[in-house]
Design a protein around this motif. Sequence first.
Motif, PDB file in Angstrom:
ATOM      1  N   CYS A   1      15.940   4.056 -45.450  1.00  2.65           N
ATOM      2  CA  CYS A   1      15.620   3.147 -46.548  1.00  2.65           C
ATOM      3  C   CYS A   1      16.326   1.825 -46.275  1.00  2.65           C
ATOM      4  O   CYS A   1      17.497   1.659 -46.621  1.00  2.65           O
ATOM      5  N   ASP A   2      15.650   0.910 -45.642  1.00  2.00           N
ATOM      6  CA  ASP A   2      16.263  -0.353 -45.266  1.00  2.00           C
ATOM      7  C   ASP A   2      16.436  -1.287 -46.449  1.00  2.00           C
ATOM      8  O   ASP A   2      17.048  -2.337 -46.310  1.00  2.00           O
ATOM      9  N   SER A   3      15.882  -0.934 -47.583  1.00  2.00           N
ATOM     10  CA  SER A   3      15.994  -1.799 -48.751  1.00  2.00           C
ATOM     11  C   SER A   3      17.332  -1.593 -49.432  1.00  2.00           C
ATOM     12  O   SER A   3      18.106  -0.712 -49.085  1.00  2.00           O
ATOM     13  N   THR A   4      17.590  -2.395 -50.418  1.00  3.98           N
ATOM     14  CA  THR A   4      18.801  -2.253 -51.199  1.00  3.98           C
ATOM     15  C   THR A   4      18.569  -1.281 -52.337  1.00  3.98           C
ATOM     16  O   THR A   4      17.476  -0.739 -52.511  1.00  3.98           O
ATOM     17  N   PHE A   5      19.596  -1.097 -53.123  1.00  4.28           N
ATOM     18  CA  PHE A   5      19.540  -0.116 -54.209  1.00  4.28           C
ATOM     19  C   PHE A   5      18.495  -0.492 -55.258  1.00  4.28           C
ATOM     20  O   PHE A   5      17.889   0.377 -55.877  1.00  4.28           O
ATOM     21  N   SER A   6      18.247  -1.761 -55.461  1.00  3.30           N
ATOM     22  CA  SER A   6      17.312  -2.199 -56.500  1.00  3.30           C
ATOM     23  C   SER A   6      15.858  -2.089 -56.089  1.00  3.30           C
ATOM     24  O   SER A   6      14.969  -2.244 -56.928  1.00  3.30           O
ATOM     25  N   GLU A   7      15.544  -1.799 -54.816  1.00  2.00           N
ATOM     26  CA  GLU A   7      14.171  -1.735 -54.331  1.00  2.00           C
ATOM     27  C   GLU A   7      13.720  -0.321 -54.024  1.00  2.00           C
ATOM     28  O   GLU A   7      12.766  -0.121 -53.289  1.00  2.00           O
ATOM     29  N   LEU A   8      14.387   0.673 -54.576  1.00  5.45           N
ATOM     30  CA  LEU A   8      14.065   2.051 -54.239  1.00  5.45           C
ATOM     31  C   LEU A   8      12.777   2.542 -54.902  1.00  5.45           C
ATOM     32  O   LEU A   8      12.267   3.601 -54.548  1.00  5.45           O
ATOM     33  N   ALA A   9      12.265   1.820 -55.881  1.00  5.64           N
ATOM     34  CA  ALA A   9      11.080   2.292 -56.596  1.00  5.64           C
ATOM     35  C   ALA A   9       9.807   2.139 -55.771  1.00  5.64           C
ATOM     36  O   ALA A   9       8.767   2.698 -56.139  1.00  5.64           O
ATOM     37  N   GLN A  10       9.818   1.398 -54.690  1.00  5.69           N
ATOM     38  CA  GLN A  10       8.622   1.194 -53.890  1.00  5.69           C
ATOM     39  C   GLN A  10       8.280   2.455 -53.099  1.00  5.69           C
ATOM     40  O   GLN A  10       9.162   3.202 -52.689  1.00  5.69           O
ATOM     41  N   GLN A  11       6.968   2.662 -52.874  1.00  7.34           N
ATOM     42  CA  GLN A  11       6.511   3.828 -52.127  1.00  7.34           C
ATOM     43  C   GLN A  11       6.772   3.633 -50.643  1.00  7.34           C
ATOM     44  O   GLN A  11       6.625   2.545 -50.102  1.00  7.34           O
ATOM     45  N   ARG A  12       7.148   4.728 -49.969  1.00  6.08           N
ATOM     46  CA  ARG A  12       7.423   4.684 -48.535  1.00  6.08           C
ATOM     47  C   ARG A  12       6.821   5.915 -47.891  1.00  6.08           C
ATOM     48  O   ARG A  12       6.578   6.926 -48.545  1.00  6.08           O
ATOM     49  N   THR A  13       6.593   5.821 -46.628  1.00  7.76           N
ATOM     50  CA  THR A  13       6.066   6.940 -45.863  1.00  7.76           C
ATOM     51  C   THR A  13       7.167   7.523 -45.007  1.00  7.76           C
ATOM     52  O   THR A  13       8.077   6.826 -44.589  1.00  7.76           O
ATOM     53  N   GLY A  14       7.026   8.831 -44.714  1.00  4.26           N
ATOM     54  CA  GLY A  14       8.021   9.503 -43.906  1.00  4.26           C
ATOM     55  C   GLY A  14       9.140  10.059 -44.769  1.00  4.26           C
ATOM     56  O   GLY A  14       9.176   9.882 -45.990  1.00  4.26           O
ATOM     57  N   THR A  15      10.055  10.756 -44.105  1.00  2.00           N
ATOM     58  CA  THR A  15      11.192  11.351 -44.807  1.00  2.00           C
ATOM     59  C   THR A  15      12.174  10.268 -45.210  1.00  2.00           C
ATOM     60  O   THR A  15      12.616   9.479 -44.386  1.00  2.00           O
ATOM     61  N   CYS A  16      12.516  10.240 -46.486  1.00  4.89           N
ATOM     62  CA  CYS A  16      13.390   9.208 -46.995  1.00  4.89           C
ATOM     63  C   CYS A  16      14.189   9.780 -48.159  1.00  4.89           C
ATOM     64  O   CYS A  16      13.683  10.629 -48.908  1.00  4.89           O
ATOM     65  N   ALA A  17      15.417   9.349 -48.270  1.00  3.33           N
ATOM     66  CA  ALA A  17      16.267   9.785 -49.375  1.00  3.33           C
ATOM     67  C   ALA A  17      16.169   8.779 -50.505  1.00  3.33           C
ATOM     68  O   ALA A  17      16.258   7.568 -50.290  1.00  3.33           O
ATOM     69  N   ARG A  18      15.953   9.281 -51.698  1.00  2.00           N
ATOM     70  CA  ARG A  18      15.833   8.431 -52.875  1.00  2.00           C
ATOM     71  C   ARG A  18      16.900   8.836 -53.883  1.00  2.00           C
ATOM     72  O   ARG A  18      17.074  10.018 -54.164  1.00  2.00           O
ATOM     73  N   ILE A  19      17.559   7.863 -54.409  1.00  2.00           N
ATOM     74  CA  ILE A  19      18.578   8.110 -55.415  1.00  2.00           C
ATOM     75  C   ILE A  19      17.923   8.143 -56.787  1.00  2.00           C
ATOM     76  O   ILE A  19      17.152   7.241 -57.150  1.00  2.00           O
ATOM     77  N   VAL A  20      18.232   9.165 -57.557  1.00  2.00           N
ATOM     78  CA  VAL A  20      17.625   9.347 -58.877  1.00  2.00           C
ATOM     79  C   VAL A  20      18.733   9.591 -59.898  1.00  2.00           C
ATOM     80  O   VAL A  20      19.872   9.926 -59.549  1.00  2.00           O
ATOM     81  N   LEU A  21      18.354   9.422 -61.164  1.00  2.00           N
ATOM     82  CA  LEU A  21      19.226   9.714 -62.285  1.00  2.00           C
ATOM     83  C   LEU A  21      18.550  10.737 -63.173  1.00  2.00           C
ATOM     84  O   LEU A  21      17.384  10.562 -63.564  1.00  2.00           O
ATOM     85  N   ASN A  22      19.241  11.808 -63.478  1.00  2.00           N
ATOM     86  CA  ASN A  22      18.704  12.887 -64.295  1.00  2.00           C
ATOM     87  C   ASN A  22      19.353  12.856 -65.675  1.00  2.00           C
ATOM     88  O   ASN A  22      20.571  13.006 -65.784  1.00  2.00           O
ATOM     89  N   GLY A  23      18.547  12.652 -66.693  1.00  2.00           N
ATOM     90  CA  GLY A  23      19.081  12.667 -68.049  1.00  2.00           C
ATOM     91  C   GLY A  23      19.146  11.281 -68.656  1.00  2.00           C
ATOM     92  O   GLY A  23      19.303  10.271 -67.957  1.00  2.00           O
ATOM     93  N   LEU A  24      19.041  11.236 -69.987  1.00  2.00           N
ATOM     94  CA  LEU A  24      19.053   9.965 -70.683  1.00  2.00           C
ATOM     95  C   LEU A  24      20.451   9.359 -70.752  1.00  2.00           C
ATOM     96  O   LEU A  24      20.625   8.138 -70.670  1.00  2.00           O
ATOM     97  N   LEU A  25      21.470  10.191 -70.886  1.00  2.00           N
ATOM     98  CA  LEU A  25      22.841   9.702 -70.995  1.00  2.00           C
ATOM     99  C   LEU A  25      23.527   9.529 -69.642  1.00  2.00           C
ATOM    100  O   LEU A  25      24.663   9.053 -69.597  1.00  2.00           O
ATOM    101  N   THR A  26      22.854   9.925 -68.566  1.00  2.00           N
ATOM    102  CA  THR A  26      23.482   9.850 -67.246  1.00  2.00           C
ATOM    103  C   THR A  26      23.858   8.426 -66.847  1.00  2.00           C
ATOM    104  O   THR A  26      24.965   8.213 -66.322  1.00  2.00           O
ATOM    105  N   PRO A  27      23.012   7.404 -67.054  1.00  2.00           N
ATOM    106  CA  PRO A  27      23.443   6.044 -66.682  1.00  2.00           C
ATOM    107  C   PRO A  27      24.703   5.590 -67.407  1.00  2.00           C
ATOM    108  O   PRO A  27      25.575   4.944 -66.806  1.00  2.00           O
ATOM    109  N   PHE A  28      24.815   5.939 -68.703  1.00  2.00           N
ATOM    110  CA  PHE A  28      26.000   5.516 -69.458  1.00  2.00           C
ATOM    111  C   PHE A  28      27.252   6.239 -68.976  1.00  2.00           C
ATOM    112  O   PHE A  28      28.294   5.609 -68.757  1.00  2.00           O
TER     113      PHE A  28
END
Length: 312
Positions: free
Chosen positions: A64-91
């Motif tokens: 993932c050559d992009s930065t953290f803010s560009e992870l929402a774009q679609q990519r091909t191939g095996t790639c690791a994506r950072i996700v947040l699980n839960g509504l209170l997780t960001p806080f």
Amino acid sequence: MLKSARKKEKDPEGRMPLAEHLRELRNRLAKALLAIVVVTIVAAFFYKDIIEFFTNPILTAVGCDSTFSELAQQRTGTCARIVLNGLLTPFTLALKVSLMAGVIFASPVWLYQLWGFVAPGLHRHERKYAYAFVGTGVPLFLGGAFFAYKTLPTMAKVLLEFSPADLDNQLPLDDLLDLIVRMVLVFGLSFELPLLLVMLNLTGALTGRRMMSWWRGMIIGITVFAAVATPSTDPLTMLALAGPIWILYFFATGFSLLNDRRRRRRDALGPADDEASELDLTPRTSAGSRRWPRAGHCPHRRARNGSTATTT
């Protein structure tokens, strides 16, 4: 003007009642906590930048050559994506990152308060050892943390290769940050092992010759520890942790051997002119007294006429 009890002249030897110790401990803890709270509030405005600082090298390594803010774009191939699980997780994640940054960046303040509370009870040579321990331990810990930060991208790349093709690997951000913190702590504390061995040698509890005799077992033990401590199973990450510790262990062994040789030379020369010599506690008779003779060998005997005759 009358001075208050708190402003009275302190004892030259640093002695004070128990109530004074507790009051000083309370004041120093309050100052340390206040510094942590202030730095935590300031770090809360930059917690996203802190997260990007730790995650972007991993994302770059796994494709993932992009930065953290560009992870929402679609990519091909095996790639690791950072996700947040839960509504209170960001806080909760923002609180965790800010508090971690507050403890780290406020460390000069609370370490100074800790030293100010402990230092009056130490002797001069104990303070010297404490200065040497801190002055050497901090660079070693930072060196281990740097190795961890540089090793994490390679570890992530190796682990991601086990994923099937064209499938994204979802990385919960809180779990990823916990992994990074654990790796930094493990690498940093592992680099403190040679310093601990040197301190034991300086206190006389461990000799350099014994450390040299342990080198085979230490090599195996350090390798096993590196294999268990690193979450990756690849040999590259394991050697990245074990290799520097091997080098530092042999450096500590060499220092201990030189220190033992210097200690033997100093003991052979005897005490210096300004040092007190060892006390000889063997009981001796005074200058004007006579030693008691053995039985049957009395040097004097009473003559028949009452005079004393000396035997030859």
